[in-house]
Write an enzyme that holds these catalytic residues in place. Sequence first.
Site, short mmCIF file in Angstrom:
data_model
loop_
_atom_site.label_atom_id
_atom_site.label_comp_id
_atom_site.label_asym_id
_atom_site.label_seq_id
_atom_site.Cartn_x
_atom_site.Cartn_y
_atom_site.Cartn_z
CE LYS A 68 -76.37 -4.51 82.47
NZ LYS A 68 -75.56 -4.84 83.65
CG ASP A 69 -72.68 -1.53 84.60
OD1 ASP A 69 -73.56 -2.23 85.15
OD2 ASP A 69 -71.87 -1.99 83.76
CB VAL A 86 -69.48 -11.50 79.35
CG1 VAL A 86 -70.19 -12.58 78.53
CG2 VAL A 86 -70.42 -10.32 79.55
NE ARG A 107 -82.34 -5.78 86.46
CZ ARG A 107 -82.37 -6.73 85.53
NH1 ARG A 107 -83.53 -7.30 85.20
NH2 ARG A 107 -81.27 -7.11 84.91
NE ARG A 108 -79.67 -9.76 84.63
CZ ARG A 108 -78.49 -9.34 84.17
NH1 ARG A 108 -77.39 -9.66 84.82
NH2 ARG A 108 -78.42 -8.60 83.09
NE ARG A 125 -69.42 -8.95 91.08
CZ ARG A 125 -68.52 -8.37 91.88
NH1 ARG A 125 -68.51 -8.64 93.17
NH2 ARG A 125 -67.63 -7.53 91.39
NE ARG A 179 -71.04 -11.79 84.35
CZ ARG A 179 -71.96 -11.11 83.68
NH1 ARG A 179 -73.25 -11.40 83.84
NH2 ARG A 179 -71.62 -10.15 82.86
CB CYS A 234 -76.04 0.71 90.33
SG CYS A 234 -75.65 2.19 89.41
#
Length: 303
Positions: A80-81, A146, A125-126, A143, A149, A234
């Site tokens: 997806k990136d 994982v 998008r989210r 940002r 965040r 993207c």
Amino acid sequence: MKKTIRIGTRDSELALWQAKTVQNALEKLGHETKLVPVKSTGDLNLDQPLYEMGITGIFTKTLDVAMIKGEIDIAVHSMKDVPTALPKGIVEAAILKRANSKDLLIHKGLDFLNSEGTIATGSLRRKAQWLNRYPNHQVVDLRGNVNTRMKKIKENDWNGAIFAAAGLERIALKPENYVDLNWMIPAPAQGAMLVVAMENDEFSRKALELLNHQESKISVHIERQFLKTLEGGCTAPIGALVTIEKNIVYFKGALFSLDGKQKIEVEKTTRIDEIQGFGTSCAREVLNKGGKELMTEIRKVLK
């Protein structure tokens, strides 16, 4: 002399997990490999939202450069990136079996859903889909990798944050306080891993061929065809998901305004032997329903 395949990867825990998965698969096939971690611009600059940095493929660019310079042989990415157009000389070599494609919400209690609340995400998008469903909420930027965040959620008074389920599951960070966002359309190719190689590197490309998962490959290609036709890059608020049951391909996609107030959606099905141009035709339907004008507005803001 036997060639050692140098595997380029970002150095976050999730990226290393993905690279090691490819490394293990190649070594099971009898190949010698070596991991080469590289820091990306997207990892280094955590203060600026991605779309403001003006680069598509910010998490893949550093690895692309390393590959073109001959410092690595292959690179492993969250698909997806990856921009829909790969740099000249670099080609798709394998798409592994797709993991969970859903988004999920990590929360501190769900009482806020029916009132005011603050949600964190670095994805337009989210953000757009959340505001479309919960227009009274505030969405703040989040940002980092994982682990970073997850730490920021604890340190701030946000009600929750949105993550890709696959990332949390891969490195066993999925907490108990989550809910699946079944209504949220994921990013095109979310949950899929892509391995790229140089077009002229026949050895690496041949080695990776056996890692391909055909159903995943069909699904993400249709989703990315949809994205490319919308010219979204993207970062634009575009979601797409393909599911395949028996010989039927189900597509659901949508384009949102940045504030989430506009939503242009498409749902279509086709037979698996008739998928040529399917993602493109789905995107054209969105463009014809006002998507062309909406993309023009989005580009004005994001340029």
